[in-house]
Structures are given as structure tokens and as C-alpha cells.
Design an enzyme around this catalytic site. Structure first.
Site, short mmCIF file in Angstrom:
data_model
loop_
_atom_site.label_atom_id
_atom_site.label_comp_id
_atom_site.label_asym_id
_atom_site.label_seq_id
_atom_site.Cartn_x
_atom_site.Cartn_y
_atom_site.Cartn_z
N GLU A 266 8.25 -3.62 3.74
CA GLU A 266 9.56 -2.95 3.83
C GLU A 266 10.68 -3.97 4.00
O GLU A 266 11.75 -3.86 3.40
CB GLU A 266 9.59 -1.99 5.03
N CYS B 217 9.37 -2.45 11.39
CA CYS B 217 9.99 -2.09 10.10
C CYS B 217 10.86 -0.86 10.23
O CYS B 217 11.83 -0.71 9.48
CB CYS B 217 8.91 -1.85 9.06
N ASP C 244 -29.70 -22.80 -2.86
CA ASP C 244 -28.56 -22.99 -3.78
C ASP C 244 -27.51 -23.96 -3.27
O ASP C 244 -26.62 -24.33 -4.02
CB ASP C 244 -27.86 -21.64 -4.04
N LEU D 295 -19.54 -21.32 -1.03
CA LEU D 295 -19.14 -19.99 -0.56
C LEU D 295 -17.64 -19.77 -0.45
O LEU D 295 -17.21 -18.81 0.19
CB LEU D 295 -19.78 -19.65 0.81
C1 AOF Z 1 4.02 -2.25 7.68
N1 AOF Z 1 4.24 -2.98 6.55
O1 AOF Z 1 3.72 -4.58 5.13
C2 AOF Z 1 2.32 -4.20 6.97
C3 AOF Z 1 2.10 -3.40 8.10
O2 AOF Z 1 1.21 -8.70 13.30
P1 AOF Z 1 2.19 -7.99 12.44
O3 AOF Z 1 3.55 -7.90 13.06
O4 AOF Z 1 2.26 -8.48 11.03
O5 AOF Z 1 1.70 -6.47 12.38
C4 AOF Z 1 0.52 -6.16 11.70
C5 AOF Z 1 0.31 -4.66 11.70
O6 AOF Z 1 1.42 -4.05 11.06
C6 AOF Z 1 -0.91 -4.23 10.90
O7 AOF Z 1 -2.06 -4.16 11.69
C7 AOF Z 1 -0.49 -2.84 10.43
O8 AOF Z 1 -0.67 -1.88 11.44
C8 AOF Z 1 0.96 -3.07 10.20
N2 AOF Z 1 1.07 -3.61 8.83
N3 AOF Z 1 2.94 -2.47 8.41
O9 AOF Z 1 4.81 -1.38 7.99
C9 AOF Z 1 3.45 -3.95 6.16
N4 AOF Z 1 1.51 -5.19 6.63
ZN ZN Z 2 6.11 -3.39 9.53
#
Ligand code: AOF
Ligand code: ZN
Length: 369
Positions: free
Chosen positions: A59, A91, A207, A211
Site C-alpha cells: 500500500e 498501512c 549428490d 541446495l
Molecule cells: C500489508 N501490506 O504489503 C504486507 C503486509 O514487519 P512488517 O512491518 O513488515 O509487518 C509484517 C506483517 O505485515 C506481515 O506479517 C503481515 O501481517 C503484514 N504484511 N501487510 O498491509 C503488505 N506485506
Molecule cells: Zn502494511
């Protein structure tokens, strides 16, 4: 009931948001992949996606691209906007202060720190909030993240390559390369999208794999996990020739104590009481380490042990249209299934042709409650 114009428009925009979310597939872990559009009328004025954990969310990136034009616009986002301060700010506050008037979201954030609080805050600020636009498709973007948030456990996928008659190696042990190049590249994409890649000492000895994920795209490399029950892994293994962390799980002390691992390697002991590593405890530990998707790339011994322990969420089998005969090595070493009623049941999730191979995805059959 026929879809209204608004609903049709939301769906079309969400399809695009889902598409751009995918751009974070190899880098956003352990965060979910998320896409966001800023829309005015039917015009998309900006796009954003979540690229990297610790960096701006989808966002915020979309709002930044929109600038002043975000005022009075709508946001279309694949996940509930967050209301918490994690590594980045909430956000929801960014959307409110940019003057967004309506949010169409695909699904609630399963993260208990958010889980509905983001929507609540937006509604309190007077915004119109719609939830559930293309919800199923959005959930399919982040199955491991959702499972970990709900249960603490990552999603476990076992990958095997075999001939059409289910053999992973010829009788002399030769196994490179059963699958075609398209399948092998697909495995690198799987590795790149996984938080951890797990193998056993049988595979290391046979192998000597690195990884890591080898693709031209930017990748946050998965944690490489070696199940080394007897403490035999050598610091000279090819694993250590490439960048990235290694976790060595064993059932007891290392055999050669003079052969030290380097500083990016961590050792843990998870004995099951029978001289082996407790696989369920290992998966739980990977959940604590915030792994969403765990890829097991191992031979019949470890694949069979994961299957017998009921730990497989998805089985991904690359089948080459060749025969290796009954002298070849099988796919799963399992306790003898003496009668059909004791078979391990799966159901088909997806079948796809890759080059000359077939990729078959199975999931554990849902048991009646
Ligand atoms: C959103 N938009 O693009 C993402 C979200 O550690 P932070 O601050 O990056 O928070 C991570 C958490 O935020 C993640 O576990 C999920 O709940 C949310 N991710 N949320 O609105 C985003 N990546
Ligand atoms: Zn967010």
C-alpha cells in the site's frame, strides 16, 4: 445474482493486484506477497507490491507512486492493510492520511497482530471497506504464510523426481538427471519461493548438492536445512561453497569435533529417542523461525519418514516418461503396507506438463472430522 458494475470492476482490478503481488515471490519472505492498486473511477493511477521484509508494504509503495492523486481515490489490495507497527508503520494510517475513500480487499490478514483490526480502523475513519474480492485466489498466493499464522507450522512440500514407473535412480544409483531441464528450472523457482529447503545426509553423500536457488531474478535464498542424525556432515560439503545460511539438525553430537562449521551455520539437536531427528519438532522449529514454505528435497528414506509421520501438506512429483524397472530405487521407504486399507491417501491437486515431464501435485486427503 448478477455482479454489479462495482463488483466487476473490483474483480478486474484485484486480478491485476494479484498479478503484481507475485513480483515479491522470491524476496518478500517471511512476509506474504501483497499487491495494491490505487484507482480513480475505472483508471488505475498507481501500483505497488511488497518486495522485501523490512521494507515498505504494498500500500505504501502504491501511495508513493500515486502521490497527490491518491486523494479521493480507492485502494484495491490483496490483503487487509495492516494496523500494527512492525518493521514498518501501519498501512491503514498511510491510506487515511493520503485521502483514500474506499478500500476493496481480498481477505483478512491471518496475522493475529492485524486480523480485522485494519478493516475496523479504516471503517472508523469513515472509509467504505469491501472484503472478499477474489478471496480464494488471494489465499492461494500465500498458503504457507496463512498456515503458519493459524497453526504456527509452516507448509511442508515434498518434492521428488522419478521415472514413470516410480523409480528415483537406476540400480547403480545413478539419478542425475531423471527430470528434464524445464522441471529442474521449476525446482529452482520452488526453492526461491521457499523459506527453507531440507535434505538428508543420504542426498548430501550421493549428490553433494548446493541446495540454493539459481535463477537470474533477485532472490532471498532459503535457509538450507540438513538432517544429519549421526553428526556426519563435513564442512567441505558443496553446500558451504555458496552464500546463504545452513541449519544442521542432528540427534546427538558431531562425530568429528575438529571439523568446525563456519559462522553462517547453526547446529541444533532434536533427538527423537531412537537415534534420529524428530521431524515434527524440526518442522515446529522452522515455524518458530518464521518459515512459511518448507521444501523437502530428499531420497526415499527421508521422504518416507515425512510421509509416515503425516507431515506432508503437498507432494510434488516430477515424472519423466521413462522406465527404470524394478531394480531401480523407489520413492518412499515406508513401513510395510500389508493391506490396502492402510495405504497413505492423497488427492490430486494439479497436473501440469513441463517439457517432456509431468508435474503432479498431491495433497494429503482431508480426513473426515
Ligand atoms: C500489508 N501490506 O504489503 C504486507 C503486509 O514487519 P512488517 O512491518 O513488515 O509487518 C509484517 C506483517 O505485515 C506481515 O506479517 C503481515 O501481517 C503484514 N504484511 N501487510 O498491509 C503488505 N506485506
Ligand atoms: Zn502494511
Amino acid at each position: 445474482m448478477a455482479m454489479t458494475n462495482n463488483a466487476l470492476m473490483d474483480s478486474a482490478h484485484m486480478a491485476r493486484a494479484l498479478e503484481i503481488a507475485e513480483r515479491g515471490r522470491f524476496t518478500a519472505k517471511p512476509n506474504p506477497v501483497v499487491g495494491c492498486l490505487i484507482v480513480k473511477g475505472s483508471t488505475v493511477i498507481a501500483e505497488g507490491w511488497h518486495e522485501r521484509a523490512g521494507c515498505a508494504h504494498a500500500e505504501v509503495n502504491a501511495l508513493q507512486a500515486a502521490g497527490e492523486a491518491a486523494h479521493d481515490a480507492q485502494a484495491v489490495v490483496t490483503l487487509e492493510p495492516c494496523s500494527h507497527t512492525g518493521r514498518t508503520g501501519p498501512c491503514v494510517e498511510a491510506l487515511i492520511s493520503a485521502g483514500i475513500v474506499r478500500v476493496a480487499a481480498a481477505m483478512q490478514d491471518p496475522n493475529p497482530a492485524v486480523a480485522g483490526k485494519g478493516f475496523q480502523r479504516l471503517r472508523e475513519a469513515g472509509m467504505e471497506v469491501i472484503v472478499g474480492v477474489e478471496g480464494k485466489r488471494a489465499a492461494a498466493l500465500n498458503p504457507g504464510f496463512i498456515q503458519r499464522m493459524q497453526t504456527g507450522r509452516p507448509r511442508v512440500r515434498v518434492k521428488l523426481a522419478a521415472s514413470m514407473d516410480g523409480r528415483t535412480a537406476a540400480s547403480d544409483g545413478s539419478s542425475q538427471w531423471i527430470s528434464c531441464e524445464a522441471s529442474r528450472e521449476d525446482v529452482h523457482r520452488l526453492r526461491a519461493g521457499s523459506c527453507a529447503v531440507v535434505t538428508g545426509m543420504g542426498t548430501v553423500n550421493a549428490d553433494n548438492p548446493r541446495l540454493n536457488a539459481r535463477l537470474t531474478e533477485s532472490i532471498v535464498q532459503p535457509l538450507r536445512v540438513i538432517i544429519d542424525s549421526k553428526g556426519q556432515l563435513s564442512s567441505k560439503a558443496a553446500l558451504f561453497d555458496v552464500d546463504g545460511s545452513v541449519l544442521v539438525a542432528s540427534a546427538g553430537p558431531r562425530r568429528d569435533k575438529s571439523d568446525a562449521f563456519d559462522s553462517r551455520t547453526e547446529s541444533i539437536t532434536l533427538p527423537d529417542g531412537a537415534g534420529r531427528v524428530d521431524l515434527a519438532a524440526l518442522i515446529d522449529e522452522l515455524g518458530r523461525r518464521r518459515c512459511n514454505e518448507v521444501l523437502i528435497e530428499a531420497g526415499a528414506g527421508l521422504a518416507g519418514a515425512f510421509a509416515a509421520a503425516g507431515l506432508i501438506d503437498e507432494l510434488l512429483i516430477y515424472l519423466a516418461p521413462d522406465l527404470l524397472g524394478s531394480g531401480g530405487r523407489g520413492m518412499f521407504a515406508l513401513p510395510e503396507v500389508v493391506s490396502l486399507e492402510h495405504r497413505l491417501r492423497f488427492e490430486i491437486n494439479q497436473v501440469k506438463q513441463l517439457g517432456r515431464d509431468l508435474r503432479v501435485s498431491l495433497r494429503a486427503e482431508r480426513r473426515e472430522a
